[in-house]
Motif scaffolding. Structure first.
Motif, PDB file in Angstrom:
ATOM      1  N   ARG A 241       0.833  -1.208   0.000  1.00 25.93           N
ATOM      2  CA  ARG A 241       0.000   0.000   0.000  1.00 25.93           C
ATOM      3  C   ARG A 241       0.865   1.255   0.000  1.00 25.93           C
ATOM      4  O   ARG A 241       1.773   1.395   0.825  1.00 25.93           O
ATOM      5  CB  ARG A 241      -0.902   0.018   1.254  1.00 25.93           C
ATOM      6  N   SER A 242       0.549   2.147  -0.914  1.00 29.05           N
ATOM      7  CA  SER A 242       1.137   3.503  -0.982  1.00 29.05           C
ATOM      8  C   SER A 242       2.664   3.502  -0.910  1.00 29.05           C
ATOM      9  O   SER A 242       3.267   4.269  -0.165  1.00 29.05           O
ATOM     10  CB  SER A 242       0.593   4.384   0.156  1.00 29.05           C
ATOM     11  N   LEU A 243       3.267   2.613  -1.678  1.00 28.47           N
ATOM     12  CA  LEU A 243       4.731   2.524  -1.634  1.00 28.47           C
ATOM     13  C   LEU A 243       5.383   3.688  -2.365  1.00 28.47           C
ATOM     14  O   LEU A 243       5.027   3.991  -3.509  1.00 28.47           O
ATOM     15  CB  LEU A 243       5.205   1.219  -2.289  1.00 28.47           C
ATOM     16  N   THR A 244       6.321   4.306  -1.675  1.00 27.23           N
ATOM     17  CA  THR A 244       7.132   5.321  -2.357  1.00 27.23           C
ATOM     18  C   THR A 244       8.603   5.035  -2.057  1.00 27.23           C
ATOM     19  O   THR A 244       8.954   4.562  -0.976  1.00 27.23           O
ATOM     20  CB  THR A 244       6.809   6.764  -1.891  1.00 27.23           C
ATOM     21  N   LYS A 245       9.408   5.303  -3.038  1.00 31.63           N
ATOM     22  CA  LYS A 245      10.850   5.109  -2.869  1.00 31.63           C
ATOM     23  C   LYS A 245      11.551   6.052  -3.842  1.00 31.63           C
ATOM     24  O   LYS A 245      11.236   6.069  -5.035  1.00 31.63           O
ATOM     25  CB  LYS A 245      11.222   3.652  -3.190  1.00 31.63           C
ATOM     26  N   ALA A 246      12.484   6.821  -3.311  1.00 32.15           N
ATOM     27  CA  ALA A 246      13.202   7.765  -4.172  1.00 32.15           C
ATOM     28  C   ALA A 246      14.697   7.526  -4.068  1.00 32.15           C
ATOM     29  O   ALA A 246      15.208   7.165  -3.008  1.00 32.15           O
ATOM     30  CB  ALA A 246      12.866   9.196  -3.761  1.00 32.15           C
ATOM     31  N   TYR A 247      15.366   7.667  -5.197  1.00 35.33           N
ATOM     32  CA  TYR A 247      16.835   7.667  -5.223  1.00 35.33           C
ATOM     33  C   TYR A 247      17.245   9.086  -5.593  1.00 35.33           C
ATOM     34  O   TYR A 247      17.190   9.451  -6.767  1.00 35.33           O
ATOM     35  CB  TYR A 247      17.376   6.676  -6.258  1.00 35.33           C
ATOM     36  N   GLY A 248      17.593   9.875  -4.597  1.00 32.30           N
ATOM     37  CA  GLY A 248      17.884  11.279  -4.875  1.00 32.30           C
ATOM     38  C   GLY A 248      16.629  11.933  -5.433  1.00 32.30           C
ATOM     39  O   GLY A 248      15.538  11.775  -4.875  1.00 32.30           O
TER      40      GLY A 248
ATOM     41  N   THR B 297      15.093  11.130  -8.130  1.00 33.68           N
ATOM     42  CA  THR B 297      14.298  10.200  -8.937  1.00 33.68           C
ATOM     43  C   THR B 297      13.343   9.403  -8.062  1.00 33.68           C
ATOM     44  O   THR B 297      13.762   8.754  -7.104  1.00 33.68           O
ATOM     45  CB  THR B 297      15.223   9.207  -9.689  1.00 33.68           C
ATOM     46  N   ARG B 298      12.053   9.470  -8.406  1.00 33.07           N
ATOM     47  CA  ARG B 298      11.062   8.687  -7.651  1.00 33.07           C
ATOM     48  C   ARG B 298      10.895   7.338  -8.344  1.00 33.07           C
ATOM     49  O   ARG B 298      10.253   7.251  -9.398  1.00 33.07           O
ATOM     50  CB  ARG B 298       9.732   9.441  -7.592  1.00 33.07           C
ATOM     51  N   ALA B 299      11.486   6.316  -7.746  1.00 32.69           N
ATOM     52  CA  ALA B 299      11.415   4.975  -8.344  1.00 32.69           C
ATOM     53  C   ALA B 299      10.041   4.357  -8.122  1.00 32.69           C
ATOM     54  O   ALA B 299       9.543   3.614  -8.967  1.00 32.69           O
ATOM     55  CB  ALA B 299      12.496   4.085  -7.752  1.00 32.69           C
ATOM     56  N   LEU B 300       9.430   4.659  -6.971  1.00 28.72           N
ATOM     57  CA  LEU B 300       8.060   4.221  -6.693  1.00 28.72           C
ATOM     58  C   LEU B 300       7.281   5.440  -6.216  1.00 28.72           C
ATOM     59  O   LEU B 300       7.749   6.176  -5.351  1.00 28.72           O
ATOM     60  CB  LEU B 300       8.038   3.130  -5.606  1.00 28.72           C
ATOM     61  N   ASP B 301       6.100   5.595  -6.787  1.00 24.14           N
ATOM     62  CA  ASP B 301       5.351   6.818  -6.506  1.00 24.14           C
ATOM     63  C   ASP B 301       3.911   6.468  -6.118  1.00 24.14           C
ATOM     64  O   ASP B 301       2.991   6.574  -6.916  1.00 24.14           O
ATOM     65  CB  ASP B 301       5.387   7.707  -7.764  1.00 24.14           C
ATOM     66  N   GLY B 302       3.760   5.973  -4.888  1.00 24.43           N
ATOM     67  CA  GLY B 302       2.415   5.644  -4.394  1.00 24.43           C
ATOM     68  C   GLY B 302       1.839   4.384  -5.004  1.00 24.43           C
ATOM     69  O   GLY B 302       0.687   4.362  -5.441  1.00 24.43           O
ATOM     70  N   VAL B 303       2.610   3.326  -5.014  1.00 22.28           N
ATOM     71  CA  VAL B 303       2.158   2.079  -5.642  1.00 22.28           C
ATOM     72  C   VAL B 303       1.330   1.241  -4.669  1.00 22.28           C
ATOM     73  O   VAL B 303       1.717   1.031  -3.522  1.00 22.28           O
ATOM     74  CB  VAL B 303       3.381   1.259  -6.128  1.00 22.28           C
ATOM     75  N   ASP B 304       0.203   0.754  -5.151  1.00 22.04           N
ATOM     76  CA  ASP B 304      -0.607  -0.235  -4.430  1.00 22.04           C
ATOM     77  C   ASP B 304      -0.616  -1.504  -5.273  1.00 22.04           C
ATOM     78  O   ASP B 304      -0.819  -1.443  -6.490  1.00 22.04           O
ATOM     79  CB  ASP B 304      -2.061   0.243  -4.276  1.00 22.04           C
ATOM     80  N   LEU B 305      -0.403  -2.619  -4.643  1.00 18.04           N
ATOM     81  CA  LEU B 305      -0.435  -3.879  -5.397  1.00 18.04           C
ATOM     82  C   LEU B 305      -0.789  -5.017  -4.455  1.00 18.04           C
ATOM     83  O   LEU B 305      -0.253  -5.107  -3.344  1.00 18.04           O
ATOM     84  CB  LEU B 305       0.934  -4.153  -6.045  1.00 18.04           C
ATOM     85  N   THR B 306      -1.698  -5.854  -4.906  1.00 21.24           N
ATOM     86  CA  THR B 306      -2.083  -7.020  -4.112  1.00 21.24           C
ATOM     87  C   THR B 306      -1.814  -8.275  -4.931  1.00 21.24           C
ATOM     88  O   THR B 306      -2.173  -8.339  -6.098  1.00 21.24           O
ATOM     89  CB  THR B 306      -3.584  -6.943  -3.766  1.00 21.24           C
ATOM     90  N   VAL B 307      -1.170  -9.241  -4.297  1.00 21.65           N
ATOM     91  CA  VAL B 307      -0.860 -10.496  -4.986  1.00 21.65           C
ATOM     92  C   VAL B 307      -1.468 -11.636  -4.184  1.00 21.65           C
ATOM     93  O   VAL B 307      -1.280 -11.709  -2.961  1.00 21.65           O
ATOM     94  CB  VAL B 307       0.673 -10.698  -5.104  1.00 21.65           C
ATOM     95  N   HIS B 308      -2.225 -12.499  -4.884  1.00 17.20           N
ATOM     96  CA  HIS B 308      -2.844 -13.643  -4.206  1.00 17.20           C
ATOM     97  C   HIS B 308      -2.057 -14.916  -4.455  1.00 17.20           C
ATOM     98  O   HIS B 308      -1.337 -15.033  -5.458  1.00 17.20           O
ATOM     99  CB  HIS B 308      -4.286 -13.816  -4.696  1.00 17.20           C
ATOM    100  N   ALA B 309      -2.236 -15.862  -3.553  1.00 18.75           N
ATOM    101  CA  ALA B 309      -1.555 -17.162  -3.690  1.00 18.75           C
ATOM    102  C   ALA B 309      -1.961 -17.817  -5.011  1.00 18.75           C
ATOM    103  O   ALA B 309      -3.121 -17.752  -5.421  1.00 18.75           O
ATOM    104  CB  ALA B 309      -1.925 -18.059  -2.524  1.00 18.75           C
ATOM    105  N   GLY B 310      -0.998 -18.410  -5.666  1.00 18.04           N
ATOM    106  CA  GLY B 310      -1.266 -19.137  -6.910  1.00 18.04           C
ATOM    107  C   GLY B 310      -1.153 -18.285  -8.154  1.00 18.04           C
ATOM    108  O   GLY B 310      -1.211 -18.806  -9.273  1.00 18.04           O
ATOM    109  N   GLU B 311      -0.983 -16.983  -7.984  1.00 18.85           N
ATOM    110  CA  GLU B 311      -0.848 -16.115  -9.159  1.00 18.85           C
ATOM    111  C   GLU B 311       0.571 -16.186  -9.724  1.00 18.85           C
ATOM    112  O   GLU B 311       1.533 -16.431  -8.982  1.00 18.85           O
ATOM    113  CB  GLU B 311      -1.128 -14.658  -8.776  1.00 18.85           C
TER     114      GLU B 311
END
Lengths: 256, 488
Positions: free
Chosen positions: A12-19, A21-35
């Motif tokens: 939920r709401s992942l952000t990550k910056a390198y200086g 550069t915003r490598a992740l900008d508010g990412v939401d992702l859900t992964v279910h078993a078996g996918e």
């Protein structure tokens, strides 16, 4: 609508910056078993960073990643210290990298047994289990071979066996067939899918190759640190998957 | 349900082969071929000009990237400082006057002989570090079409330039540490600044010899690695250490015995030559046996390994027992002489101190100081060699360490593997040497333990200090590992 179990991974709401550069900008992702989830995107789009954050290799600047393994309490990966995240990766997650990253001085069997040995499994048991996995992946009789004595495809199968040996619920693969020719690539990918989703486990794979992505059950496209498309958009498990900037929805070859 | 079972027969990726030869003017190679009078071959004078241009380009930027020059220059600065200090200390013996002048000269040559292998090991580690740090650029050059000759020339010239820079700093280090080392007493007084000063001629000679060693090691190192357009590959096969080494070693020892017996009585010069030959052969013999011994013992360790750290460390050593031996084997003879000599000197001092002349008493004290000092210097050289080699290995295998970190291997586990890879062979060498010392001179060592426990305690203290120094050598490369892990 079908009732689904708790998601295996919920970011939920992942952000990550390198200086700057915003490598992740508010990412939401859900992964279910078996996918089997393919993460695609241009170079520098943030797809590898996303995989590294989901797997606890990197910590995000903000946001959360909840990992709920079968039969275990949910774990908020981002709150774990380095030691605990290393243990989680060793015991609950599996990894396959583009160039395998096998130890050249070890035999195939020893390479595969390594995660178990690191977790304190006695060597005879660890090596026996490793031998089983090598046989499963078509490498029976190659236990004592070293990296220099294996072809690229065989080495990558050893890496897949190593990723599976601790029986992880989810395997993360970073361009696992990127260094292979198309025929070997198809065969190695088949082995990877068989040994993960084929056994009810989950695969999260970063790839540049559309053909590779097409063999996964779900395709997530990342651009400029955001998820711009998710073939599972609208499904319950994908809640929030398109919250960033969903612009299009893909149906992959496998889901048609 | 949004997920569906994966399919194993997804669409195949089609591709159009690029086959066929370049047509003039249609590809870069074709364009070159289309230029009138411009041959594609880079042989002969064209190649020489190309090599010159590449050298100029790369040497101009050699010091722009600290990642490239930092460690090799530091390594050679350490090599230079230690080599010059050892040479300066040894040379101070050559100025001693009196009846025992010849004896002191002989002792200094003997000490230098004992330090040749650890010094060569240290210089070799530094040189290998030079050769490995340019991998990417070398393979990129090959990819761009540079010939093997150009790449090898560049590698060797760069090595010599970086070594020269390090050795210049080494000369500074020598000048800085000279006063400190000069405090060590010999013949009843400190060596002093004057004693430690080699003189310009010898200083240049020592630095020149180290430069030649750097160039030679760089060339030898390049023979062991293959520079291809796809990268620099090192040999994947584990090195085999053949039992023939043991046969050769035994033959060498027998020959040494014959040489020593044949020239039993002679003047000082002849004695010096006999000593050089007589002691060189067993030392060379030991360096034949050593790798074999390390291989045999480590194979047992590998069989019994019950943890990942022990397994990988044993495999690391078995990958090349010669390399493991080169790093620590230089200690074997030094420790042997140190233990036996230390016991002998301690015994001589305790038994006959009353009836001895002052000059003889000083000689016994000097012998003891010299023995302990030589042992300590050998450990310092080995510790530096270990630190440099470990740092080079971490950089060499940076991707591997990062990958292992992602798999969940902790930094502590990686450190344990590196520590065991060094300390394992060290313990083999020490145990083998101590057993050999006790077995060959049991009466002397036994008597020394009883009559001169303080002397033996001092020997034991130097041994412990030496082990700690080597251990610190491994620890010194930990920041390099941390840096590598932090990158990724």
């Amino acid at each position: 609508m079908m009732n689904r179990p708790s998601p295996l991974l919920a970011a939920r709401s992942l952000t990550k910056a390198y200086g700057p550069t915003r490598a992740l900008d508010g990412v939401d992702l859900t992964v279910h078993a078996g996918e089997s989830v393919a993460i695609m995107g241009p170079s520098g789009s943030g797809k590898t960073t996303l995989m590294h954050v989901l797997s606890g290799i990197l910590l995000p600047d903000a946001g959360s990643v909840l990992f709920t393994a079968t039969g275990a309490e949910p774990t908020e990966i981002t709150t774990l210290n380095e030691e605990a995240r290393a243990r989680l990766r060793r015991e609950r997650l599996g990894f396959v990298f583009q160039d395998g990253l096998l130890l050249p001085e070890l035999t195939a069997q020893e390479n595969v047994a390594l995660p178990l040995l690191l977790s304190g499994v006695p060597r005879p048991a660890a090596e026996a289990h490793a031998a089983q996995w090598l046989a499963t992946l078509g490498l029976d009789g190659m236990q004592t071979r070293r990296l220099g004595e294996l072809s690229g495809g065989q080495a990558q199968r050893v890496a897949i066996a190593r990723a599976q040996v601790a029986d992880p619920q989810v395997v993360f693969a970073d361009e696992p067939t990127g260094a292979l020719d198309s025929t070997t690539s198809a065969s190695v990918l088949g082995a990877l899918l068989d040994s993960t989703v084929g056994r009810g486990r989950t695969l999260v794979m970063v790839t540049h190759d559309q053909a590779t992505a097409d063999r996964c059950s779900r395709l997530v496209r990342v651009q400029d640190g955001r998820i711009v498309a998710d073939s599972a958009a609208g499904a319950p498990g994908a809640a929030g998957a398109t919250s960033s900037t969903s612009s299009e929805t893909y149906r992959t070859e496998a889901t048609r | 349900m949004t997920t569906s079972p994966h399919t194993h027969s997804g669409p195949r990726v089609g591709f159009t082969p690029l086959g066929g030869q370049d047509k003039p003017g249609t590809t870069p190679a074709g364009h070159l071929a289309a230029v009138p009078g411009r041959p594609l071959s880079a042989a002969g004078r064209g190649a020489s000009r190309g090599t010159g241009a590449v050298l100029k380009l790369f040497l101009g930027k050699l010091f722009s990237d600290r990642q490239v020059w930092g460690l090799p220059v530091t390594a050679f600065a350490i090599v230079g400082t230690l080599a010059l200090l050892v040479a300066g200390g040894a040379a101070s013996f050559w100025t001693i006057k009196g009846d025992l002048a010849g004896f002191y000269l002989m002792l200094s040559v003997f000490a230098l002989m004992l330090l040749v292998f650890p010094m060569a090991g240290l210089a070799g580690s530094a040189a290998k570090l030079l050769a490995r740090r340019r991998d990417e650029r070398l393979s990129s050059l090959r990819l761009l079409g540079a010939g093997t000759g150009t790449v090898r020339t560049l590698a060797v010239v760069e090595s010599v330039v970086l070594a020269a820079a390090g050795l210049l700093l080494g000369v500074l280090g020598y000048l800085v540490f000279m006063p400190l080392v000069g405090l060590i007493p010999f013949v009843g007084r400190p060596i002093g600044l004057e004693g430690m000063w080699l003189g310009t001629g010898w200083l240049v000679a020592v630095v020149g010899a180290l430069l030649v060693m750097a160039a030679a090691s760089s060339m030898a190192g390049l023979r062991r690695i293959e520079i291809t357009p796809l990268g620099v590959r090192t040999r994947q096969e584990a090195s085999k250490v053949h039992w023939v080494r043991v046969v050769l070693a035994v033959a060498g020892l027998a020959l040494a015995q014959v040489v020593l017996n044949a020239f039993g009585a002679a003047n000082m010069m002849v004695l010096l030559i006999i000593m050089l030959v007589g002691f060189s052969l067993p030392m060379i013999a030991l360096h034949f046996i050593g790798p074999w011994l390390v291989g045999v013992v480590t194979r047992q360790t590998w069989r019994r390994a019950d943890t990942a750290e022990k397994l990988v460390a044993a495999r690391n050593v078995l990958e090349s027992p010669q390399q493991a031996w080169r790093q620590i084997g230089g200690l074997a003879v030094t420790v042997y002489i140190g233990v036996v000599g230390g016991a002998g000197m301690g015994l001589a001092n305790s038994v006959s101190a009353d009836g001895m002349r002052t000059e003889d008493l000083l000689l016994v004290a000097d012998l003891r100081t010299g023995v302990l000092l030589t042992m300590l210097i050998a450990f310092v050289l080995t510790a530096c060699s270990v630190g440099i080699t470990q740092a080079a290995q971490v950089l060499d295998r940076a991707d591997m360490y990062r990958g292992l970190g992602r798999l969940g291997m902790t930094e502590a586990s990686m450190e344990a593997i590196r520590r065991r890879s060094v300390m394992g062979p060290l313990w083999i060498v020490l145990v083998f040497t101590l057993v050999a010392a006790v077995a060959t001179t049991l009466p002397v060592i036994g008597a020394a333990v009883i009559f001169s426990p303080l002397s033996m305690g001092l020997v034991a203290a130097v041994l412990v200090l030496g082990v700690v120094l080597v251990r610190l050598g491994v620890t010194a490369s930990r920041p390099t590992l941390r840096g590598v892990l932090a990158e990724g």
